[in-house]
Design a protein around this motif. Structure first.
Motif, PDB file in Angstrom:
ATOM      1  N   ALA A  39      22.420  -2.996 -32.089  1.00 15.86           N
ATOM      2  CA  ALA A  39      22.741  -3.200 -33.501  1.00 15.86           C
ATOM      3  C   ALA A  39      22.328  -4.577 -33.987  1.00 15.86           C
ATOM      4  N   HIS A  40      21.561  -4.598 -35.091  1.00 17.27           N
ATOM      5  CA  HIS A  40      21.284  -5.839 -35.810  1.00 17.27           C
ATOM      6  C   HIS A  40      22.550  -6.256 -36.538  1.00 17.27           C
ATOM      7  N   VAL A  41      23.046  -7.447 -36.223  1.00 18.32           N
ATOM      8  CA  VAL A  41      24.245  -7.957 -36.902  1.00 18.32           C
ATOM      9  C   VAL A  41      24.392  -9.441 -36.562  1.00 18.32           C
ATOM     10  N   TYR A  42      24.843 -10.226 -37.525  1.00 14.95           N
ATOM     11  CA  TYR A  42      25.027 -11.657 -37.308  1.00 14.95           C
ATOM     12  C   TYR A  42      26.498 -12.069 -37.210  1.00 14.95           C
ATOM     13  N   THR A  43      27.359 -11.470 -38.006  1.00 17.28           N
ATOM     14  CA  THR A  43      28.707 -12.003 -38.195  1.00 17.28           C
ATOM     15  C   THR A  43      29.717 -11.437 -37.211  1.00 17.28           C
TER      16      THR A  43
ATOM     17  N   LEU B 121      26.408 -15.729 -35.648  1.00 17.78           N
ATOM     18  CA  LEU B 121      27.627 -16.161 -36.340  1.00 17.78           C
ATOM     19  C   LEU B 121      28.877 -15.600 -35.667  1.00 17.78           C
ATOM     20  N   ALA B 122      28.771 -15.288 -34.395  1.00 14.20           N
ATOM     21  CA  ALA B 122      29.929 -14.822 -33.628  1.00 14.20           C
ATOM     22  C   ALA B 122      30.942 -15.948 -33.466  1.00 14.20           C
ATOM     23  N   ASP B 123      32.195 -15.577 -33.321  1.00 11.54           N
ATOM     24  CA  ASP B 123      33.222 -16.552 -32.965  1.00 11.54           C
ATOM     25  C   ASP B 123      33.699 -16.260 -31.545  1.00 11.54           C
ATOM     26  N   ALA B 124      34.692 -17.017 -31.089  1.00  6.83           N
ATOM     27  CA  ALA B 124      35.166 -16.865 -29.714  1.00  6.83           C
ATOM     28  C   ALA B 124      35.707 -15.460 -29.461  1.00  6.83           C
ATOM     29  N   GLU B 125      36.408 -14.888 -30.440  1.00  8.91           N
ATOM     30  CA  GLU B 125      36.959 -13.543 -30.261  1.00  8.91           C
ATOM     31  C   GLU B 125      35.845 -12.516 -30.095  1.00  8.91           C
TER      32      GLU B 125
ATOM     33  N   VAL C  79      23.056 -22.476 -31.537  1.00 17.38           N
ATOM     34  CA  VAL C  79      23.567 -23.436 -30.551  1.00 17.38           C
ATOM     35  C   VAL C  79      24.951 -23.005 -30.077  1.00 17.38           C
ATOM     36  N   ARG C  80      25.788 -22.629 -31.018  1.00 11.90           N
ATOM     37  CA  ARG C  80      27.161 -22.206 -30.680  1.00 11.90           C
ATOM     38  C   ARG C  80      27.145 -20.898 -29.884  1.00 11.90           C
ATOM     39  N   ALA C  81      26.229 -19.987 -30.225  1.00 10.60           N
ATOM     40  CA  ALA C  81      26.190 -18.686 -29.561  1.00 10.60           C
ATOM     41  C   ALA C  81      25.863 -18.818 -28.074  1.00 10.60           C
TER      42      ALA C  81
END
Length: 487
Positions: free
Chosen positions: A299-303, A323-327, A370-372
């Motif tokens: 799946a194409h997805v950023y958030t 744009l993923a977060d830790a969760e 960088v975060r990812a």
């Protein structure tokens, strides 16, 4: 020959919006879709371009059957096997019938084997690009705006050979009409990498694969396919029954995995970056249809919200996700899903963006990249890498260099593992639909014989993987594709 012309409304769109929008939604993309729609039907086009490719190659016969290929012995090199942290010394590689027969002692006598002296070289598995578009990567702006349909497919065939020459022996094509190209390469008509095709990207109305303009809607059951749908780049689908049909259509054509669009793009005009696309039931329908055929959905997805929805519905590979977060990262790890990342760093290799909003979103994605990589390592998410180069003959030449940039986030040997054995594990997830059912991205007995010999040690100098002139030997499927050693 008269050049195909865009309709007035497409010309108006180009005049109003210029050439700086997201490449997959920009005027050159619209031009490609329109000229191919007006030129030939999808299946007719594929047959015609395949026949034209055969003429260009001089009617070259297909590749010799595996059992008829000569045995090869690659001797004297140090070996990176795709997994170990160090190099294997004192062993030669024996290749039979397109596979690695084993690593043998350098003093072992083997009869009837063609020997290539790789002394002073480092041999590693052929590289795998986990996010590639065979048809769209090297299409220049000027050609997209002027060429006819057959020429566009021939250009894709030419680029396949160039991709192989850069040391990429396998690509996972995550959107586009690559089925005929794959067949031609597999049959030995054309040089190129192994191709894991997704076929058309499946998108909801208003989603990231809906390339229509606003005044093209509304779509009805009686509406003709849009240009992008007609050529096999994407397909618009809404509702569970239609998702099932569109997924099954790609499987019918030979898709090894299914690609769906679950979020917006960096600078798309009609689908915001933060949008979530497809309902949970729609995503689950695609996942079920793919699973019924023994394969998976990417799946194409950023958030983060989009990632969570995709994972909850059973998607097994997240494409981008910057744009993923830790969760979201933790959920990927818990689900055993793959995170297919790209070095989107808003640097000299980034796609140019027009307008303050698009440029701000590009910077946001670069910061997210960088975060990812940090999150992927912190939560031990299964990680793959690809480049996602689009509409740039200049940038395709940087394919290996872009992978090498990932060394800013991890050790060079970990980068090598990603672009070989890790990506090999990802493509093998297509299971029953795997077109090449043997290990890839590793040098071990039984693995497919895809490898490159470098003049230097990529563990010490990762930049070597982006320097094709330092690749003295390229072998794919047990066949020598490049050899400057004997020369």
């Amino acid at each position: 020959m008269m050049k195909p012309r865009l309709s007035g409304r497409y010309q108006e769109h180009i005049q109003n919006h210029g050439l700086g929008s997201c490449p997959c939604h920009g005027p050159m993309a619209l031009r490609v879709f329109r000229v191919m729609e007006e030129g030939l039907s999808r299946r007719g086009l594929l047959k015609a371009s395949l026949g034209a490719a055969a003429l260009v190659m001089g009617g070259a016969p297909g590749r010799a059957a595996a059992q008829d290929r000569p045995r090869l012995r690659l001797s004297g090199a140090r070996i990176f096997d795709g997994r170990a942290a160090g190099l294997i010394e004192g062993r030669d590689i024996l290749i039979e019938g397109g596979r690695i027969a084993g690593l043998i002692a350098q003093d072992e006598i083997v009869s009837d084997a063609q020997r290539i002296d790789c002394s002073g070289k480092v041999i590693m598995p052929g590289m795998i690009d986990a996010h590639w578009h065979c048809f769209l990567a090297a299409l220049p702006n000027a050609v997209a705006m002027t060429a006819d349909a057959g020429y566009l497919h021939l250009l894709a065939a030419q680029e396949a050979g160039a991709t192989l020459a850069r040391g990429f022996t396998t690509v996972r094509d995550v959107g586009g009409p690559s089925f005929a190209l794959k067949r031609a390469v597999d049959e030995g008509m054309l040089p190129g990498p192994r191709i894991y095709p997704s076929g058309a990207m499946i998108s909801q109305t208003s989603g990231h694969g809906d390339f229509r303009l606003r005044f093209d809607g509304p779509q009805t059951a009686m509406s003709p396919l849009s240009p992008a749908e007609d050529v096999g780049i994407s397909i618009i689908s809404d509702g569970v029954p239609d998702i099932l049909r569109r997924t099954r259509e790609q499987l019918l054509q030979g898709a090894s995995q299914i690609k769906i669009m679950v979020g917006g793009g960096v600078s798309s005009r009609f689908d915001p970056l933060d949008s979530i696309q497809f309902t949970p039931d729609e995503i689950a329908a695609a996942v079920q249809a793919a699973a019924d055929w023994g394969t998976y959905v990417c799946a194409h997805v950023y958030t983060a919200p989009g990632i969570l929805r995709a994972l909850s519905a059973g998607v097994r590979s997240i494409e981008h996700g910057q744009l993923a977060d830790a969760e979201a990262a933790r959920r990927m790890a818990d689900a055993g899903a793959w995170w297919s990342l790209q070095p989107f760093l808003a640097d000299e290799d980034a796609n140019p963006q027009a307008g303050a909003l698009a440029q701000a979103q590009q910077r946001e994605i670069a910061e997210g990249t960088v975060r990812a990589f940090e999150l992927a390592q912190r939560f031990a998410v299964k990680t793959a890498v690809g480049t996602d180069i689009l509409f740039s003959p200049a940038k395709v030449a940087t394919q290996g260099r872009q992978i090498a940039k990932i060394a800013r986030f991890m050790s060079p040997v970990d980068v090598l593992r990603l672009v070989t054995s890790a990506n090999g594990e990802l493509v093998a997830m297509s299971g029953a639909r795997n077109p090449y059912p043997a290990p890839l991205g590793v040098i071990e007995a039984g693995a497919l014989a895809d490898m490159i010999a470098l003049e230097g040690n990529p563990i010490d100098d990762i930049a070597l993987i982006g320097q094709p002139d330092r690749m003295a030997l390229i072998v794919k499927d047990g066949v020598v594709c490049k050899n400057t050693i004997d020369a």
